[in-house]
Design a protein around this motif. Structure first.
Motif, short mmCIF file in Angstrom:
data_model
loop_
_atom_site.label_atom_id
_atom_site.label_comp_id
_atom_site.label_asym_id
_atom_site.label_seq_id
_atom_site.Cartn_x
_atom_site.Cartn_y
_atom_site.Cartn_z
N ILE A 48 0.84 -1.21 0.00
CA ILE A 48 0.00 0.00 0.00
C ILE A 48 0.87 1.25 0.00
N LEU A 49 1.86 1.32 0.90
CA LEU A 49 2.71 2.52 0.96
C LEU A 49 3.44 2.72 -0.37
N ALA A 50 3.92 1.63 -0.97
CA ALA A 50 4.62 1.75 -2.25
C ALA A 50 3.66 2.22 -3.33
N LEU A 51 2.41 1.71 -3.30
CA LEU A 51 1.42 2.13 -4.31
C LEU A 51 1.08 3.61 -4.15
N ILE A 52 0.85 4.04 -2.89
CA ILE A 52 0.52 5.45 -2.66
C ILE A 52 1.66 6.32 -3.20
N SER A 53 2.91 5.94 -2.86
CA SER A 53 4.06 6.74 -3.33
C SER A 53 4.11 6.75 -4.85
N THR A 54 3.84 5.59 -5.47
CA THR A 54 3.89 5.52 -6.93
C THR A 54 2.85 6.45 -7.55
N VAL A 55 1.64 6.43 -6.97
CA VAL A 55 0.58 7.29 -7.51
C VAL A 55 0.96 8.76 -7.35
N ILE A 56 1.47 9.14 -6.18
CA ILE A 56 1.87 10.54 -5.98
C ILE A 56 2.97 10.92 -6.98
N CYS A 57 3.94 10.02 -7.16
CA CYS A 57 5.01 10.30 -8.12
C CYS A 57 4.44 10.49 -9.52
N PRO A 81 -1.87 8.22 -25.16
CA PRO A 81 -1.61 6.82 -25.56
C PRO A 81 -0.14 6.55 -25.87
N LEU A 82 0.51 7.53 -26.52
CA LEU A 82 1.91 7.30 -26.89
C LEU A 82 2.84 7.34 -25.67
N SER A 83 2.39 7.96 -24.58
CA SER A 83 3.28 8.06 -23.42
C SER A 83 3.17 6.84 -22.51
N ILE A 84 2.19 5.95 -22.79
CA ILE A 84 1.95 4.82 -21.88
C ILE A 84 3.21 3.98 -21.59
N PRO A 85 4.04 3.64 -22.61
CA PRO A 85 5.24 2.84 -22.28
C PRO A 85 6.12 3.53 -21.24
N GLY A 86 6.26 4.85 -21.34
CA GLY A 86 7.05 5.58 -20.36
C GLY A 86 6.42 5.53 -18.99
N VAL A 87 5.09 5.68 -18.95
CA VAL A 87 4.38 5.62 -17.67
C VAL A 87 4.59 4.25 -17.03
N VAL A 88 4.50 3.21 -17.86
CA VAL A 88 4.66 1.85 -17.33
C VAL A 88 6.05 1.67 -16.72
N SER A 89 7.09 2.11 -17.46
CA SER A 89 8.40 1.86 -16.85
C SER A 89 8.63 2.79 -15.67
N GLY A 90 8.02 3.99 -15.70
CA GLY A 90 8.10 4.86 -14.52
C GLY A 90 7.50 4.20 -13.30
N ILE A 91 6.31 3.63 -13.49
CA ILE A 91 5.64 2.97 -12.37
C ILE A 91 6.51 1.83 -11.82
N THR A 92 7.07 1.02 -12.75
CA THR A 92 7.92 -0.08 -12.30
C THR A 92 9.12 0.44 -11.52
N MET A 93 9.74 1.50 -12.06
CA MET A 93 10.96 1.98 -11.45
C MET A 93 10.73 2.64 -10.10
N VAL A 94 9.52 3.12 -9.85
CA VAL A 94 9.23 3.69 -8.53
C VAL A 94 8.74 2.59 -7.58
N PHE A 95 7.86 1.74 -8.08
CA PHE A 95 7.25 0.74 -7.21
C PHE A 95 8.26 -0.26 -6.65
N MET A 96 9.15 -0.75 -7.53
CA MET A 96 10.10 -1.79 -7.10
C MET A 96 10.97 -1.34 -5.91
N PRO A 97 11.72 -0.25 -6.04
CA PRO A 97 12.54 0.12 -4.89
C PRO A 97 11.71 0.52 -3.69
N ALA A 98 10.50 1.07 -3.93
CA ALA A 98 9.68 1.50 -2.80
C ALA A 98 9.22 0.29 -1.99
N VAL A 99 8.85 -0.78 -2.70
CA VAL A 99 8.30 -1.93 -1.98
C VAL A 99 9.41 -2.71 -1.26
N THR A 100 10.66 -2.57 -1.69
CA THR A 100 11.71 -3.36 -1.06
C THR A 100 12.56 -2.57 -0.07
#
Lengths: 286, 273
Positions: free
Chosen positions: B61-70, B190-209
């Motif tokens: 949850i904390l990682a998700l909240i941070s990801t959404v704010i980011c 629509p064209l920015s979605i790939p960037g959003v996806v890798s942004g989400i991954t790059m924030v969520f992973m370190p946040a959750v660990t």
């Protein structure tokens, strides 16, 4: 016009958010007061105390020793590995590249505990040696990833020409291949050095018996609350890593612009440099 | 000779990359009994007790909240930087990357100085007549630390995708009568979605660990999954349980990467690693 102003304003606000804490920390390292809120005049007292603190000096020594040794060894193993990987094809190449990406993708904390288990399992005493082995391990992939793009740009005919002219494979490697991939090797070395100086999580799990690097010392001091000496130490560490990274990135952008072939990989690494995360670990050894 | 150059690395990576991971898996699926070592899923069963599930839940949850704010803070910033508002957007992008290169521990520590009771934030709040803000050692501080540390990871991938969008597509849409809202919704988004996806991954992973942010800014009372692993290995000495949590963490990461890679568009080059 108004829209443009708002846009700029928004970006500047974000910059304040990103930089304010760092600037405050640096300013406070020159503050004569122990209380962080008030400014009692300029002083170098914390820096002087810093350089008289035995614990900090010892950890500085270990940080530099581990960084120099691990990046040098990782550069040798990593460069040799990159040359080998470059000549592989198909399944074998994929397999080795996937293994190479494991320390990059794994959360730092998992890499850290996994290595700790290994060292204890092998009955190695946790300390300088184990920290060094761990640092070499997480540094090698970054050397490989820096050298591989250079090998891709290499003209294979040159090596064969050298062999045709009577060079032994070893001689041709030394005189033809190594000089051409030197920029990649140096970048990889600097990268490994910076990552090693910067690492906290993996060192934290793989060291013991009084051996600690600067990050670990900062962590154990910070757990006990704020200390002006850490501000001074942080300022110095910020500046050191910053200068190193600026050098690495200038080199990388020069490589990319100069020879036009640095392909995506260089950028991938420079952007994914850290966190770290760490880990910050996280994915990129961010 | 070519084989010879590779063999030290093969040896090294087997011993220090593969074997440690196998050991983690081994410890996670075995328990020590008086009769010896037994194969068992006891450690995983323990993890599914409510008290530990709550830790996993809180971390996510904390990682998700941070990801959404980011994402909320970072998406507009990436669009602005990729647009024409600034003359030197390359320099600005460099400035966004700089804090990311600085030691993660020190960046977190900087907030400790700002947020403590007689720290700068409270001084300013008092000076302008506001209630002192006591968020240090709360979940808010942990989220703040995550957002602060990982915001550049959101901005950069989105920026790199958006700045590569072909201007002529946007001009074509405008020529055909689309206003800026439609251009955004039908083209840029629509064209920015790939960037959003890798942004989400790059924030969520370190946040959750992470275990550093929660330890320094959460004061140890907001235990996240990273802290749980640290505790099992360094204080409790329960390697089996610690390994099981590590395996769960690797699975969470693999699932997220797998989930995210379904959205990734290879040609857009939104990936940063």
């Amino acid at each position: 016009m108004v829209m443009n102003f708002l846009k700029r304003f928004y970006v500047y606000i974000l910059f304040v958010f990103l930089y304010a804490p760092i600037v405050v920390l640096m300013v406070l390292s020159f503050n004569n007061s122990r209380l962080r809120g008030s400014w009692d005049g300029f002083t170098l007292r914390w820096y002087i105390e810093l350089f008289q603190d035995r614990q900090i000096l010892t950890s500085l020594y270990y940080t530099i020793a581990v960084a120099v040794l691990s990046s040098a060894i990782a550069t040798i193993i990593g460069t040799a590995a990159a040359i080998g990987i470059h000549n592989l094809h198909g399944f074998k190449k994929n397999l080795i590249m996937n293994v190479t990406y494991i320390p990059v993708l794994n959360p730092d904390i998992v890499t850290g505990v996994a290595l700790m288990i290994l060292f204890i399992f092998l009955r190695l005493r946790l300390g300088f040696l184990t920290m060094l082995l761990a640092h070499i391990t997480f540094n090698i992939p970054y050397v490989i990833l820096s050298v591989l793009p250079k090998l891709k740009q290499l003209n294979n005919n040159l090596y064969e020409a050298a062999l045709d002219l009577g060079a032994t494979p070893w001689y041709a490697l030394q005189k033809v291949i190594i000089p051409q991939i030197m920029p990649g090797i140096l970048t990889g070395f600097l990268f490994a050095f910076t990552l090693s100086i910067d690492d906290f999580v993996i060192s934290f799990f793989t060291t013991g018996s009084g051996v600690s690097n600067l990050s670990i010392t900062v962590f154990s001091m910070a757990r006990r609350g704020v200390n002006p000496k850490i501000n001074a130490l942080s300022t110095l560490m910020f500046l050191t890593v910053l200068i190193l990274l600026i050098i690495v990135n200038l080199r990388m952008s020069k490589d990319k612009n100069g020879k036009g072939g640095g392909n995506g990989k260089n950028k991938e690494i420079s952007l994914g440099a850290r966190d770290s995360s760490g880990g910050g670990g996280g994915l990129l050894r961010i | 000779m070519k084989k010879a150059t590779l063999s030290p690395y093969i040896l090294w990576s087997s011993l220090f990359i593969i074997v440690p991971l196998l050991l983690v898996v081994y410890y996670s699926v075995t328990i020590e009994t008086p009769e010896g070592i037994e194969l068992s899923l006891e450690n995983f069963k323990k993890f599914f007790e409510p008290i530990y599930l709550k830790v996993l839940w809180r971390s996510i949850i904390l990682a998700l909240i941070s990801t959404v704010i980011c994402l909320i803070l970072g998406y507009p910033a990436a669009l602005i930087l990729a647009g024409k508002s600034f003359k030197r957007s390359n320099t600005l992008i460099m400035l966004f990357m700089l804090p990311m290169w600085m030691n993660f521990l020190l960046r977190t520590y900087a907030w400790l100085t700002l947020l403590e009771k007689n720290g700068l934030v409270n001084m300013i709040f008092q000076a302008i007549g506001l209630q002192p803000l006591n968020i240090l050692y709360t979940e808010t501080a942990v989220i703040l630390g995550m957002v602060y540390n990982f915001l550049p990871f959101m901005v950069l991938p989105i920026y790199s995708v958006v700045s590569k969008i072909d201007r002529s597509i946007i001009e074509a849409a405008e020529d055909l009568g689309a206003n800026s809202l439609i251009v955004f919704l039908r083209i840029i988004l629509p064209l920015s979605i790939p960037g959003v996806v890798s942004g989400i991954t790059m924030v969520f992973m370190p946040a959750v660990t992470t275990f550093v942010i929660s330890r320094l800014l959460g004061g140890g009372q907001f235990m996240l999954i990273g802290n749980l692993i640290e505790q099992q290995f360094l204080f409790v000495g329960d390697w089996g349980f610690g390994s099981a949590i590590s395996v769960v963490m690797i699975l969470v990461i693999l699932v997220s990467i797998g989930f995210m890679s379904r959205f990734e568009n290879e040609e857009q080059g939104g990936r940063l690693w």
